[in-house]
Design a protein around this motif. Structure first.
Motif, PDB file in Angstrom:
ATOM      1  N   PRO A 170       3.196  -4.194 -10.384  1.00  9.79           N
ATOM      2  CA  PRO A 170       2.730  -4.870  -9.167  1.00  9.79           C
ATOM      3  C   PRO A 170       3.880  -5.444  -8.347  1.00  9.79           C
ATOM      4  O   PRO A 170       4.901  -5.869  -8.891  1.00  9.79           O
ATOM      5  CB  PRO A 170       1.815  -5.976  -9.703  1.00  9.79           C
ATOM      6  CG  PRO A 170       1.389  -5.508 -11.050  1.00  9.79           C
ATOM      7  CD  PRO A 170       2.568  -4.761 -11.601  1.00  9.79           C
ATOM      8  N   SER A 171       3.700  -5.467  -7.040  1.00  6.58           N
ATOM      9  CA  SER A 171       4.691  -6.028  -6.120  1.00  6.58           C
ATOM     10  C   SER A 171       3.972  -6.546  -4.889  1.00  6.58           C
ATOM     11  O   SER A 171       2.885  -6.073  -4.548  1.00  6.58           O
ATOM     12  CB  SER A 171       5.703  -4.951  -5.727  1.00  6.58           C
ATOM     13  OG  SER A 171       6.632  -5.443  -4.788  1.00  6.58           O
ATOM     14  N   LYS A 172       4.581  -7.518  -4.220  1.00  5.39           N
ATOM     15  CA  LYS A 172       4.007  -8.045  -2.991  1.00  5.39           C
ATOM     16  C   LYS A 172       4.547  -7.353  -1.746  1.00  5.39           C
ATOM     17  O   LYS A 172       3.866  -7.310  -0.717  1.00  5.39           O
ATOM     18  CB  LYS A 172       4.249  -9.555  -2.887  1.00  5.39           C
ATOM     19  CG  LYS A 172       3.467 -10.367  -3.903  1.00  5.39           C
ATOM     20  CD  LYS A 172       3.677 -11.860  -3.690  1.00  5.39           C
ATOM     21  CE  LYS A 172       2.851 -12.668  -4.686  1.00  5.39           C
ATOM     22  NZ  LYS A 172       3.045 -14.138  -4.497  1.00  5.39           N
ATOM     23  N   ARG A 173       5.782  -6.840  -1.808  1.00  7.36           N
ATOM     24  CA  ARG A 173       6.352  -6.218  -0.615  1.00  7.36           C
ATOM     25  C   ARG A 173       7.520  -5.310  -0.990  1.00  7.36           C
ATOM     26  O   ARG A 173       8.309  -5.631  -1.882  1.00  7.36           O
ATOM     27  CB  ARG A 173       6.803  -7.264   0.406  1.00  7.36           C
ATOM     28  CG  ARG A 173       7.643  -8.379  -0.170  1.00  7.36           C
ATOM     29  CD  ARG A 173       7.701  -9.595   0.755  1.00  7.36           C
ATOM     30  NE  ARG A 173       8.300 -10.741   0.101  1.00  7.36           N
ATOM     31  CZ  ARG A 173       7.626 -11.628  -0.646  1.00  7.36           C
ATOM     32  NH1 ARG A 173       6.321 -11.492  -0.805  1.00  7.36           N
ATOM     33  NH2 ARG A 173       8.238 -12.646  -1.217  1.00  7.36           N
ATOM     34  N   ILE A 174       7.594  -4.192  -0.295  1.00  3.05           N
ATOM     35  CA  ILE A 174       8.703  -3.259  -0.434  1.00  3.05           C
ATOM     36  C   ILE A 174       9.537  -3.374   0.825  1.00  3.05           C
ATOM     37  O   ILE A 174       9.156  -2.894   1.899  1.00  3.05           O
ATOM     38  CB  ILE A 174       8.220  -1.818  -0.652  1.00  3.05           C
ATOM     39  CG1 ILE A 174       7.508  -1.699  -2.008  1.00  3.05           C
ATOM     40  CG2 ILE A 174       9.389  -0.844  -0.612  1.00  3.05           C
ATOM     41  CD1 ILE A 174       6.026  -1.703  -1.928  1.00  3.05           C
TER      42      ILE A 174
END
Length: 227
Positions: A170-174
């Motif tokens: 999971p990640s919030k922003r690339i």
């Protein structure tokens, strides 16, 4: 109390064989001859906060929060065209065929460089689209902002169909993407890390570099180092 939203900070940079292009938060682009270390020109008309700059052999593309890309002659710096991207620009990328605009409306718009007509709209990004790179056959985009669920999307450049989506871990922003022949590097926020994907093995995640000092904003790599 008067409130002035203009910010005298550097928001974006682009460089080519002759010039350094500096996009500013206070509605201007400064152009420097980086070899001679001399100032060449300023562009400060018809711009808002400059978020991204891209350049090719003939043209300079400036994306700002005025919901458009201003296009200038690369040598005279005269404005020759502008194209509209709703809700403002977050990132620009260009290759031999297309100009790609990422924005706050979640879409990545693909424009024909021959006449600046719209070739496709890549939809489905989370919150906002924020990064884009291309190879001869693929378009790779990243999205996200503050909510977990950001993805890297790989599109077929021939027909603009979605090939693959990378959203784990999971990640919030690339924030940024960088492409080599066999690797894709992605700079993330929330968590703060650089992820390394194996292009020759269906974009399998093969490594990551973590940080405790805040988001990775940009990433690049060569045969020896990751920057």
């Amino acid at each position: 109390m008067n409130y002035d939203p203009i910010q005298k900070i550097v928001q974006s940079l682009a460089i080519d064989g002759q010039y350094l292009f500096v996009g500013m938060g206070d509605y201007r682009v400064e152009i420097w001859d980086w070899k001679k270390q001399s100032h060449v020109a300023s562009i400060n008309q018809d711009l808002w906060e400059v978020r991204s700059i891209s350049v090719d052999e003939h043209l300079l593309y400036v994306g700002s929060l005025n919901e458009q890309v201003n296009i200038y002659d690369r040598h005279s710096f005269d404005q020759i065209e502008k194209i509209h991207h709703p809700q403002g620009i977050t990132h620009l990328h260009n290759d031999t065929e297309f100009l790609y605009t990422c924005g706050y409306n979640k879409d990545v718009l693909v424009w024909n460089k021959s006449d600046f007509s719209l070739a496709s709209s890549l939809k489905g990004h989370l919150t906002r689209s924020v990064s884009c790179v291309t190879s001869s056959s693929e378009i790779i985009t990243g999205d996200g902002f503050m909510v977990e669920g950001a993805s890297i999307r790989i599109w077929d450049k021939a027909d603009f169909s979605l090939i693959k989506q990378l959203n784990k871990p999971p990640s919030k922003r690339i924030q940024s993407l960088f492409l080599t022949e066999d690797r894709l590097y992605s700079a993330h926020g929330g968590p703060s890390e650089i992820r390394i994907w194996d292009r020759r093995n269906n974009y399998e995640l093969v490594g990551s570099l973590k940080s405790d000092f805040g988001d990775f904003i940009d990433v690049a790599a060569d045969a020896k180092f990751i920057y």
